[in-house]
Motif scaffolding. Structure first.
Motif, PDB file in Angstrom:
ATOM      1  N   TYR A  63       0.476  -1.073  -0.447  1.00 41.15           N
ATOM      2  CA  TYR A  63      -0.025  -0.063   0.317  1.00 41.15           C
ATOM      3  C   TYR A  63       1.042   1.288   0.244  1.00 41.15           C
ATOM      4  CZ  TYR A  63      -2.982  -3.355   1.316  1.00 41.15           C
ATOM      5  OH  TYR A  63      -4.335  -4.921   1.194  1.00 41.15           O
ATOM      6  N   PRO A  64       1.361   1.804  -1.307  1.00 40.87           N
ATOM      7  CA  PRO A  64       2.727   2.527  -1.323  1.00 40.87           C
ATOM      8  C   PRO A  64       1.505   4.279  -0.951  1.00 40.87           C
ATOM      9  CG  PRO A  64       1.666   1.866  -3.256  1.00 40.87           C
ATOM     10  CD  PRO A  64       1.522   0.688  -2.298  1.00 40.87           C
ATOM     11  N   GLU A  65       1.463   4.748  -1.464  1.00 45.62           N
ATOM     12  CA  GLU A  65       0.365   5.816  -0.933  1.00 45.62           C
ATOM     13  C   GLU A  65      -0.486   5.903   0.629  1.00 45.62           C
ATOM     14  OE1 GLU A  65      -2.876   6.179  -3.694  1.00 45.62           O
ATOM     15  OE2 GLU A  65      -1.954   5.808  -5.168  1.00 45.62           O
ATOM     16  N   LEU A  66      -0.560   5.422   0.988  1.00 42.38           N
ATOM     17  CA  LEU A  66      -0.693   4.885   2.325  1.00 42.38           C
ATOM     18  C   LEU A  66       0.564   4.965   3.294  1.00 42.38           C
ATOM     19  CD1 LEU A  66      -2.462   4.638   5.238  1.00 42.38           C
ATOM     20  CD2 LEU A  66      -2.735   2.058   4.609  1.00 42.38           C
ATOM     21  N   LYS A  67       1.187   4.541   3.352  1.00 40.61           N
ATOM     22  CA  LYS A  67       2.702   4.042   3.483  1.00 40.61           C
ATOM     23  C   LYS A  67       3.750   5.616   3.871  1.00 40.61           C
ATOM     24  CE  LYS A  67       7.235   1.839   4.194  1.00 40.61           C
ATOM     25  NZ  LYS A  67       7.789   0.597   3.969  1.00 40.61           N
ATOM     26  N   ALA A  68       3.631   5.749   2.009  1.00 39.24           N
ATOM     27  CA  ALA A  68       4.807   7.432   1.936  1.00 39.24           C
ATOM     28  C   ALA A  68       3.333   8.737   3.055  1.00 39.24           C
ATOM     29  CB  ALA A  68       4.010   8.206   0.360  1.00 39.24           C
TER      30      ALA A  68
ATOM     31  N   ASN B 108      -8.867   8.482   1.797  1.00 39.11           N
ATOM     32  CA  ASN B 108      -8.589   7.624   1.349  1.00 39.11           C
ATOM     33  C   ASN B 108      -8.380   6.097   1.828  1.00 39.11           C
ATOM     34  OD1 ASN B 108      -6.202   8.198  -1.355  1.00 39.11           O
ATOM     35  ND2 ASN B 108      -6.606  10.252   1.035  1.00 39.11           N
ATOM     36  N   LEU B 109      -9.374   5.788   2.276  1.00 39.54           N
ATOM     37  CA  LEU B 109      -9.887   5.021   3.494  1.00 39.54           C
ATOM     38  C   LEU B 109     -10.170   4.309   2.329  1.00 39.54           C
ATOM     39  CD1 LEU B 109     -10.068   5.167   7.756  1.00 39.54           C
ATOM     40  CD2 LEU B 109      -8.298   3.873   6.001  1.00 39.54           C
ATOM     41  N   PRO B 110     -11.469   4.791   1.509  1.00 38.73           N
ATOM     42  CA  PRO B 110     -11.891   3.925   0.952  1.00 38.73           C
ATOM     43  C   PRO B 110     -11.424   2.816  -0.566  1.00 38.73           C
ATOM     44  CG  PRO B 110     -13.025   5.523   1.439  1.00 38.73           C
ATOM     45  CD  PRO B 110     -12.222   5.652   2.093  1.00 38.73           C
ATOM     46  N   ALA B 111     -10.771   3.474  -0.526  1.00 42.09           N
ATOM     47  CA  ALA B 111      -9.270   3.196  -1.319  1.00 42.09           C
ATOM     48  C   ALA B 111      -8.073   1.901  -0.808  1.00 42.09           C
ATOM     49  CB  ALA B 111      -8.841   4.218  -2.593  1.00 42.09           C
ATOM     50  N   VAL B 112      -8.079   2.102   0.031  1.00 39.34           N
ATOM     51  CA  VAL B 112      -7.676   1.463   0.527  1.00 39.34           C
ATOM     52  C   VAL B 112      -7.871  -0.073   1.548  1.00 39.34           C
ATOM     53  CG1 VAL B 112      -6.389   0.755   2.713  1.00 39.34           C
ATOM     54  CG2 VAL B 112      -5.539   3.312   1.002  1.00 39.34           C
ATOM     55  N   THR B 113      -9.243   0.482   1.485  1.00 44.50           N
ATOM     56  CA  THR B 113     -10.224  -0.906   1.912  1.00 44.50           C
ATOM     57  C   THR B 113     -10.483  -1.576   0.651  1.00 44.50           C
ATOM     58  OG1 THR B 113     -11.282   0.012   3.932  1.00 44.50           O
ATOM     59  CG2 THR B 113     -12.469  -1.372   3.236  1.00 44.50           C
ATOM     60  N   ARG B 114     -10.449  -1.217  -0.343  1.00 44.32           N
ATOM     61  CA  ARG B 114     -10.868  -1.743  -1.702  1.00 44.32           C
ATOM     62  C   ARG B 114      -9.202  -2.779  -2.085  1.00 44.32           C
ATOM     63  NH1 ARG B 114     -14.078   3.220  -2.797  1.00 44.32           N
ATOM     64  NH2 ARG B 114     -15.343   3.310  -2.947  1.00 44.32           N
ATOM     65  N   ALA B 115      -8.853  -2.002  -1.942  1.00 44.21           N
ATOM     66  CA  ALA B 115      -7.414  -2.428  -2.350  1.00 44.21           C
ATOM     67  C   ALA B 115      -7.205  -3.903  -1.591  1.00 44.21           C
ATOM     68  CB  ALA B 115      -6.448  -1.931  -2.428  1.00 44.21           C
TER      69      ALA B 115
ATOM     70  N   LEU C  73      -9.693  -5.675   0.301  1.00 39.10           N
ATOM     71  CA  LEU C  73     -10.619  -6.534  -0.201  1.00 39.10           C
ATOM     72  C   LEU C  73     -10.254  -7.211  -1.600  1.00 39.10           C
ATOM     73  CD1 LEU C  73     -13.515  -4.873   0.516  1.00 39.10           C
ATOM     74  CD2 LEU C  73     -12.885  -6.972   2.214  1.00 39.10           C
ATOM     75  N   ALA C  74      -9.856  -6.456  -2.620  1.00 37.13           N
ATOM     76  CA  ALA C  74      -8.900  -7.316  -3.949  1.00 37.13           C
ATOM     77  C   ALA C  74      -7.911  -8.220  -3.952  1.00 37.13           C
ATOM     78  CB  ALA C  74      -9.616  -5.747  -5.285  1.00 37.13           C
ATOM     79  N   ARG C  75      -7.165  -8.160  -3.101  1.00 38.61           N
ATOM     80  CA  ARG C  75      -6.084  -8.300  -2.920  1.00 38.61           C
ATOM     81  C   ARG C  75      -6.496  -9.403  -1.950  1.00 38.61           C
ATOM     82  NH1 ARG C  75      -1.351  -5.808  -3.950  1.00 38.61           N
ATOM     83  NH2 ARG C  75       0.297  -7.395  -3.120  1.00 38.61           N
ATOM     84  N   ASP C  76      -7.462  -9.675  -0.914  1.00 41.53           N
ATOM     85  CA  ASP C  76      -7.859 -10.675  -0.140  1.00 41.53           C
ATOM     86  C   ASP C  76      -8.563 -11.558  -1.202  1.00 41.53           C
ATOM     87  OD1 ASP C  76      -8.017 -11.624   2.337  1.00 41.53           O
ATOM     88  OD2 ASP C  76     -10.039 -11.730   2.420  1.00 41.53           O
ATOM     89  N   GLU C  77      -9.473 -11.355  -1.728  1.00 39.66           N
ATOM     90  CA  GLU C  77      -9.911 -11.929  -2.736  1.00 39.66           C
ATOM     91  C   GLU C  77      -8.935 -13.284  -3.913  1.00 39.66           C
ATOM     92  OE1 GLU C  77     -12.648  -9.989  -5.099  1.00 39.66           O
ATOM     93  OE2 GLU C  77     -13.676  -9.737  -2.943  1.00 39.66           O
ATOM     94  N   SER C  78      -7.419 -12.443  -4.332  1.00 35.99           N
ATOM     95  CA  SER C  78      -7.008 -13.053  -5.200  1.00 35.99           C
ATOM     96  C   SER C  78      -5.722 -14.333  -3.884  1.00 35.99           C
ATOM     97  CB  SER C  78      -6.115 -12.061  -5.625  1.00 35.99           C
ATOM     98  OG  SER C  78      -5.107 -12.757  -5.981  1.00 35.99           O
ATOM     99  N   ASP C  79      -6.039 -15.215  -4.623  1.00 33.83           N
ATOM    100  CA  ASP C  79      -5.186 -16.122  -3.544  1.00 33.83           C
ATOM    101  C   ASP C  79      -3.163 -16.258  -4.576  1.00 33.83           C
ATOM    102  OD1 ASP C  79      -7.096 -17.703  -3.104  1.00 33.83           O
ATOM    103  OD2 ASP C  79      -7.114 -18.519  -5.336  1.00 33.83           O
ATOM    104  N   ASP C  80      -3.535 -15.281  -5.185  1.00 34.49           N
ATOM    105  CA  ASP C  80      -1.759 -14.428  -5.328  1.00 34.49           C
ATOM    106  C   ASP C  80      -1.258 -13.730  -5.166  1.00 34.49           C
ATOM    107  OD1 ASP C  80      -1.648 -16.748  -7.359  1.00 34.49           O
ATOM    108  OD2 ASP C  80      -2.878 -15.641  -8.765  1.00 34.49           O
TER     109      ASP C  80
END
Length: 170
Positions: free
Chosen positions: A37-42, A149-156, A158-165
């Protein structure tokens, strides 16, 4: 001027110092674990720098008022931050929970600085008031960034969580 108001101002400045020490510790722990989460980290790293400046400003007005910081309050705040940081390490949804906790903590800081500003004004302490107003603006900016920005972080997440990779936690 009311001596009790001055005592409150001094006590609350010590509280603010401990609060910023806690924020610094929490933010550093959070930033150290963020990988995907580079934007959040920055933004967190930017706020760490702001927080360091806030600590310096508070120490300046505390010294100027011939006060000292409270080692007990500072230590308690650091222990609390370490506990919060360790708790987040084990949560599978740390990035979202950390964002929510940060948003909440920013509003806690905002409320404290508003009380400090009013009390400093009441006591005729214009330099303390100026310092707290500067810090308040930074805290409000961070809270607004998190709100936006929390909505975008949450969406990201959820998308990563749904991916097995893709790892989602961090």
């Amino acid at each position: 001027m009311n001596e009790k108001a001055r005592e409150h101002l001094q006590d609350w400045l010590r509280d603010a110092h401990a609060m910023e020490k806690q924020a610094d510790q929490m933010l550093r722990g959070q930033a150290s674990r963020l990988e995907h989460y580079p934007e959040l980290k920055a933004r967190i790293e930017q706020h760490i720098q702001e927080t360091q400046g806030q600590i310096d400003l508070l120490e300046g007005v505390i010294d100027q008022a011939n006060m000292s910081t409270s080692a007990v309050k500072d230590m308690g705040a650091k222990f609390t931050a370490v506990g919060q940081s360790l708790g987040g390490m084990f949560a599978s949804d740390e990035v979202v929970k950390g964002g929510v906790a940060s948003y909440t903590f920013e509003h806690f800081e905002i409320a404290n600085y508003r009380a400090l500003i009013l009390t400093a004004e009441h006591c005729g302490e214009t330099e303390i008031m100026r310092v707290c107003e500067k810090i308040l603006k930074e805290e409000e900016a961070m809270a607004k960034w998190l709100e936006d920005n929390l909505p975008a972080v949450t969406r990201a997440f959820l998308a990563r969580d749904e991916s097995d990779d893709l790892p989602s936690k961090r």
